[in-house]
Design a protein around this motif. Structure first.
Motif, PDB file in Angstrom:
ATOM      1  N   LEU A   1       4.442  -3.931  -3.870  1.00 13.84           N
ATOM      2  CA  LEU A   1       3.193  -4.595  -4.241  1.00 13.84           C
ATOM      3  C   LEU A   1       3.437  -5.613  -5.345  1.00 13.84           C
ATOM      4  CD1 LEU A   1       0.083  -4.738  -3.981  1.00 13.84           C
ATOM      5  CD2 LEU A   1      -0.040  -2.989  -5.760  1.00 13.84           C
TER       6      LEU A   1
ATOM      7  N   SER B   1       0.816  -1.212   0.000  1.00 16.29           N
ATOM      8  CA  SER B   1       0.000   0.000   0.000  1.00 16.29           C
ATOM      9  C   SER B   1       0.849   1.261   0.000  1.00 16.29           C
ATOM     10  CB  SER B   1      -0.933   0.003   1.219  1.00 16.29           C
ATOM     11  OG  SER B   1      -0.202   0.207   2.425  1.00 16.29           O
ATOM     12  N   GLN B   2       2.159   1.112   0.263  1.00 17.83           N
ATOM     13  CA  GLN B   2       3.063   2.262   0.329  1.00 17.83           C
ATOM     14  C   GLN B   2       4.004   2.353  -0.861  1.00 17.83           C
ATOM     15  OE1 GLN B   2       5.044   1.403   4.020  1.00 17.83           O
ATOM     16  NE2 GLN B   2       3.375   2.215   5.306  1.00 17.83           N
TER      17      GLN B   2
ATOM     18  N   TRP C   1       4.850   0.686  -4.928  1.00 23.00           N
ATOM     19  CA  TRP C   1       4.377  -0.148  -6.030  1.00 23.00           C
ATOM     20  C   TRP C   1       5.304  -1.326  -6.301  1.00 23.00           C
ATOM     21  CZ3 TRP C   1      -0.394  -0.084  -7.551  1.00 23.00           C
ATOM     22  CH2 TRP C   1      -1.144   1.085  -7.461  1.00 23.00           C
TER      23      TRP C   1
ATOM     24  N   ARG D   1      -4.909   0.360  -0.810  1.00 21.10           N
ATOM     25  CA  ARG D   1      -4.650   1.643  -1.472  1.00 21.10           C
ATOM     26  C   ARG D   1      -5.946   2.421  -1.697  1.00 21.10           C
ATOM     27  NH1 ARG D   1       0.014   3.087  -4.063  1.00 21.10           N
ATOM     28  NH2 ARG D   1       1.806   1.705  -3.719  1.00 21.10           N
TER      29      ARG D   1
ATOM     30  N   ILE E   1      -4.240  -3.593  -3.252  1.00 19.58           N
ATOM     31  CA  ILE E   1      -5.030  -2.610  -3.995  1.00 19.58           C
ATOM     32  C   ILE E   1      -6.206  -2.138  -3.152  1.00 19.58           C
ATOM     33  CG2 ILE E   1      -6.549  -2.329  -5.990  1.00 19.58           C
ATOM     34  CD1 ILE E   1      -4.627  -4.154  -7.533  1.00 19.58           C
TER      35      ILE E   1
END
Length: 622
Positions: A71, A65-66, A68, A99, A96
């Protein structure tokens, strides 16, 4: 018992959307809505009570979430030191969601619960195509009320996405059997299995041989068409599963996190070794192997496994064998037999692998059996019920009810202090219903309907109660277990994250933005606790259990010299394990164990220690 005509033609079973707007259809719609709403209530109710659930994966969701890159690779921290020990398909969805809605327990766990509701809905559609709406409702209810499902669809392990993917693949294969079906159904089945691979690697492939064989044998197509469509499905599987392996392999290692669970920073090694053959042989670097030494045919029926999945397993096997016998002489393209073989192959192959694998085998893995048990039971029972006037079918039904009642009593007896009346009720009512099944052909229709309802209640009461107890009990740690809090399993929070005090959290948070990693700790669970509490990246030395050779001592020293790491949190023994971080002595490779030991020894020899909230902390910037 003679073979029936294919139910797709004999009973007029159509797609749900094709039914005319009749009272029967409206009743079915109401029943399906009730099934899905009840499933949603069971899986979503009080969902936040489990907090971060498995902190190992929660930290990775937080990192995604911080950042990419975190992720994409499923990194344990936003600074991308090391990944989790799985492909990150499930983490993508949860990341996602975090986010979009902010990182919290609900945004992380709600997608898992919705996966469960979707799995029940897709299973309903798959069974309905062959056996009609009543059998489909039974299948959906059995899946929803399986304790392992009630556990995993409320937890953040990757099993939820795996199960949904496999159910979707089974549905696609059943659709592909029809002569008028689109050529896209087999590629879609391969795509679904590939998504399952991205969730939990090679476990998803256990169903593939059976699915392919059923399609080749039973599809209402020419040999050439069957072969071409099967190859197309295989190609879709390879592409949907393999693209990520290629991506990681070609991505410069210096620009991505270390692949957790591997000893050589290799995603292929992780797939084939730690999460592949190592699970079968027990030869897993850093793995614990089979702690219970219970390998054998009875594994799923005893110990902790029983409460997760065993309730209807024998009945499902009996229903499958009986159904195949009934349809043995049916035409090659008979849909009911094809469905029984499809669900039965899923059930048999997965059950045998789970029973005899010598590597890591946690009880919650059994959720992968739940859809196969539910569909096999419903499909076979529907066949037997239509022939209940035949003494052979009646005897088989009676045996299924009796065995289920006795097994439910035995499993519930392990929790002798939990609802003692329930096990006796299940036993007495189940035995009575089972014995009456023997004479069902002589009973009046109204009595038969009541008997069917009583038998269903007796069979589902125990797993339903266990599932409700599971939903009512918060679960934490890496090895959750279904059932009441007084049930099987290790201590609460086994392999859970560390829980730092307020003073330590404030210390790590101070000036965290000035460093790449606010702190470092041995083992992912230790690091996850500090990271979740502070919101700042924390390096997990050695990965999940401290046995991955990452970072090396030289790399760690370079990061410290460059001012990238602020604190080293020592004395970080993993909860529930004895010995040093990463497991008991003798586990894993000596070289990787030495990395964590060397780093700890170097830090303690070169930096001043202080105690904060009972934890030894080293300021690496001093």
């Amino acid at each position: 018992m003679t073979a029936p005509a294919s139910p797709a033609t004999a009973t007029g079973v159509l797609d749900f959307a094709e039914l005319p707007p009749t009272p029967a259809r409206l009743r079915e719609i109401a029943a399906v809505v009730a099934l899905l709403a009840g499933t949603g209530l069971l899986y979503l109710w009080n969902l936040g009570a489990s907090g971060w659930a498995n902190s190992f994966y929660a930290a990775a969701v937080q990192a995604g979430s911080q950042n990419w890159t975190a992720l994409l690779f499923g990194s344990s921290d936003a600074a991308n030191a090391i990944t989790v020990d799985k492909t990150p398909g499930a983490l993508w969805v949860m990341g996602i969601s975090a986010r979009l809605f902010g990182f919290n327990s609900w945004s992380m766990l709600v997608p898992q619960a919705l996966f469960g509701v979707a799995a029940v809905g897709v299973l309903y559609a798959a069974v309905r195509r062959v056996s009609g709406p009543r059998a489909a409702l039974l299948a959906g209810a059995v899946l929803a009320l399986t304790p392992a499902a009630a556990l995993m669809f409320r937890f953040n392990n990757p099993d939820a996405l795996l199960v949904l993917s496999l159910v979707a693949a089974a549905y696609c294969v059943l659709r592909a059997l029809d002569a008028t079906s689109s050529a896209w159904w087999m590629p879609l089945a391969g795509l679904a299995i590939g998504v399952g691979f991205l969730a939990k690697m090679l476990q998803a492939f256990l169903v593939a041989p059976g699915f392919a064989l059923v399609f080749l044998l039973a599809a209402d197509l020419s040999w050439r068409s069957r072969l071409m469509r099967m190859l197309a499905g295989g190609a879709a599987l390879v592409v949907s599963a393999g693209w990520y392996l290629v991506l990681v392999a070609v991505w410069p290692a210096s620009a991505r996190p270390y692949i957790g669970g591997s000893q050589h920073n290799s995603i292929l090694e992780l797939a084939l070794g730690y999460n592949g053959l190592g699970r079968l042989t027990g030869n897993e670097t850093g793995g614990l192997g089979n702690l219970n030494f219970d390998v054998g045919w009875a594994r799923l029926l005893g110990g902790e496994m029983a409460g997760q999945i065993s309730w209807l397993l024998p009945a499902a096997l009996i229903a499958t064998v009986a159904g195949v016998c009934i349809t043995w002489r049916a035409p090659r393209t008979d849909r009911t037999r094809a469905a029984l073989l499809l669900w039965g192959s899923w059930l048999l192959v997965t059950a045998v692998v789970f029973s005899y694998m010598s590597g890591i085998m946690h009880p919650y893995y059994t959720v992968a059996l739940a859809p196969a048990i539910a569909a096999s039971l419903a499909t076979g029972t529907a066949l037997l019920w239509r022939r209940r006037a035949d003494i052979r079918a009646a005897t088989t039904l009676a045996g299924m009810v009796l065995i289920t009642a006795v097994l439910g009593f035995i499993v519930l007896k392990h929790n002798s202090e939990w609802l003692p009346w329930l096990r006796w009720t299940v036993l007495v009512v189940g035995l009575a219903a089972g014995l009456l099944m023997l004479v069902i052909g002589r009973l009046a229709p109204s009595v038969v309907r009541v008997l069917a309802a009583v038998a269903l209640v007796a069979g589902l009461a125990a797993p339903a109660a266990y599932s409700i107890a599971t939903a009512a009990t918060p679960h934490h740690g890496a090895i959750p277990s279904a059932g009441p809090s007084a049930g099987f399993g290790g201590p609460p929070g086994f392999l859970d994250a560390s829980k730092p005090g307020a003073e330590l959290v404030a210390l790590v948070n101070a000036d965290a933005a000035d460093y790449t990693w606010a702190a470092a700790a041995v083992g992912s669970n230790n690091a996850a606790g500090y990271q979740l509490a502070t919101g700042a990246p924390v390096m997990a030395i050695g990965g999940f259990n401290g046995t991955d050779p990452a970072p090396s001592l030289a790399e760690f020293q370079a990061d410290v010299a460059a001012g990238r790491i602020h604190y080293f949190v020592g004395e970080s023994l993993m909860h529930g394990w004895g010995g040093r971080p990463g497991g008991s002595e003798g586990t894993g490779s000596g070289g990787s164990k030495d990395v964590a030991q060397e780093i700890s020894a170097w830090v303690s020899a070169n930096f001043q220690a202080k105690t904060v909230d009972g934890v030894t902390v080293y300021d690496l910037s001093a």
